[in-house]
Write an enzyme that holds these catalytic residues in place. Structure first.
Site, PDB file in Angstrom:
ATOM      1  N   HIS A 105     219.509 -13.560  93.100  1.00 52.51           N
ATOM      2  CA  HIS A 105     218.635 -14.216  94.196  1.00 52.51           C
ATOM      3  C   HIS A 105     217.621 -12.991  94.665  1.00 52.51           C
ATOM      4  CE1 HIS A 105     220.650 -17.825  93.833  1.00 52.51           C
ATOM      5  NE2 HIS A 105     221.791 -17.184  94.199  1.00 52.51           N
ATOM      6  N   HIS A 130     218.457  -6.259 101.878  1.00 50.82           N
ATOM      7  CA  HIS A 130     217.823  -6.695 100.781  1.00 50.82           C
ATOM      8  C   HIS A 130     216.344  -7.476 100.907  1.00 50.82           C
ATOM      9  CE1 HIS A 130     219.902 -10.056 103.010  1.00 50.82           C
ATOM     10  NE2 HIS A 130     218.422 -10.874 102.470  1.00 50.82           N
ATOM     11  N   HIS A 132     212.924 -10.019 100.453  1.00 47.54           N
ATOM     12  CA  HIS A 132     212.392 -11.324  99.871  1.00 47.54           C
ATOM     13  C   HIS A 132     210.800 -11.319  99.722  1.00 47.54           C
ATOM     14  CE1 HIS A 132     215.944 -13.819 101.246  1.00 47.54           C
ATOM     15  NE2 HIS A 132     216.167 -12.771 101.951  1.00 47.54           N
ATOM     16  N   HIS A 149     215.410  -7.463 104.727  1.00 46.26           N
ATOM     17  CA  HIS A 149     216.431  -7.979 105.652  1.00 46.26           C
ATOM     18  C   HIS A 149     217.706  -6.973 106.081  1.00 46.26           C
ATOM     19  CE1 HIS A 149     215.143 -12.387 105.694  1.00 46.26           C
ATOM     20  NE2 HIS A 149     214.305 -11.479 106.496  1.00 46.26           N
ATOM     21  N   THR A 218     219.566 -17.271 105.515  1.00 50.86           N
ATOM     22  CA  THR A 218     218.328 -17.805 105.078  1.00 50.86           C
ATOM     23  C   THR A 218     218.599 -18.553 103.712  1.00 50.86           C
ATOM     24  OG1 THR A 218     217.257 -16.005 104.151  1.00 50.86           O
ATOM     25  CG2 THR A 218     216.732 -16.303 106.472  1.00 50.86           C
ATOM     26  N   THR A 219     219.955 -18.344 103.440  1.00 49.66           N
ATOM     27  CA  THR A 219     220.395 -18.867 101.927  1.00 49.66           C
ATOM     28  C   THR A 219     221.647 -19.375 102.491  1.00 49.66           C
ATOM     29  OG1 THR A 219     221.629 -16.587 101.808  1.00 49.66           O
ATOM     30  CG2 THR A 219     219.526 -16.866 100.957  1.00 49.66           C
TER      31      THR A 219
END
Length: 268
Positions: A105, A130, A132, A149, A218-219
């Site tokens: 992801h 990580h 995005h 993040h 957010t996941t």
């Protein structure tokens, strides 16, 4: 566009609910989905597109229900904020070996123990960070090309996430050059380089002003009670470095979520 500010004389009281987040670790390299099944993100169960995309997360499993029904969901558009005298963010980050993972992801860097974020009397250990694309958070309706993040957890299991917005600049960032040179070649693979040490503090801006609010992961499972700090000053990396990440993940950002009754506070 910057958020419109209001001044409040009253203190905002918020409750931080305990959530759990498993940080990937160990000194093995994993290639298969089976060996990766204990990780918090299983690529076989959700994605950012199609029938398993973000609009459908809440219907996929009972444990994902908050993705649909939650009232403190992230990310949000920061369009209006209330100026307050808030505690400074104090980063006590130590060097870590390079532990870089493609979890299907995102690209995630798992961080060695011993690094902390302190906000007033609250202390959170840095677990991992990580990326995005585009940025999940929007500022005045604008999403940045990327965001990092930085995920922290305190002894009670409560999470705090620092969002470092990433803009396109002219020069390569040396740390990103190091990260991208060591990218895992496959999904569900981790590379650990004991001989490479770095300090993520070198990515942080000189100005630590921030917006803060209560939100969620957010996941999936979109757990709420997460304390969010969005740094106002973005980090610049080159267009080439942004493009390199997009070769792995062309889009991995959740849609913006309703604010409902929450207030966004501005540290000034």
């Amino acid at each position: 566009m910057r958020p419109h500010l209001h001044w409040l004389g009253l203190a905002l009281v918020t409750s931080i609910f305990s959530t759990s987040l498993l940080a990937s670790g160990g000194h093995t390299v994993s290639h298969s989905k089976k060996s990766h099944s204990a990780a918090p993100h299983d690529p076989s169960h959700w994605s950012y597109e199609g029938s398993t995309g973000a609009e459908n997360w809440g219907n996929m499993k009972p444990e994902f229900a908050l993705c649909k029904s939650g009232t403190q969901q992230s990310p949000i558009n920061i369009n209006e904020a209330y100026a307050q005298n808030l505690d400074r963010l104090q980063f006590f980050y130590q060097p870590s070996k390079l532990n870089i993972q493609n979890n299907g992801h995102t690209i995630q860097l798992n961080y060695d123990g011993g690094s902390f974020l302190e906000v007033g009397k609250d202390r959170y250990q840095l677990l991992q960070f990580h990326f995005h694309t585009p940025s999940e958070e929007a500022i005045g309706g604008k999403r940045y090309p990327m965001v990092a993040h930085l995920v922290h957890k305190n002894e009670a299991g409560q999470l705090a996430v620092v969002a470092l917005l990433i803009n396109q600049g002219k020069a390569d960032n040396p740390l990103f050059t190091q990260f991208w040179e060591n990218l895992p070649s496959e999904h569900n693979e981790t590379k650990i380089k004991d001989d490479i040490k770095y300090n993520v503090a070198s990515l942080l801006p000189g100005n630590s002003s921030y917006w803060t609010f209560m939100g969620s992961l957010t996941t999936p499972p979109c757990s709420e009670g997460v304390r969010w700090f969005v740094l106002k000053e973005p980090l610049n990396i080159s267009a080439k470095q942004i493009s390199r990440f997009k070769r792995e993940f062309s889009m991995n950002a959740r849609p913006l979520q309703p604010l409902f009754e929450r207030a966004v506070l501005d540290s000034n």
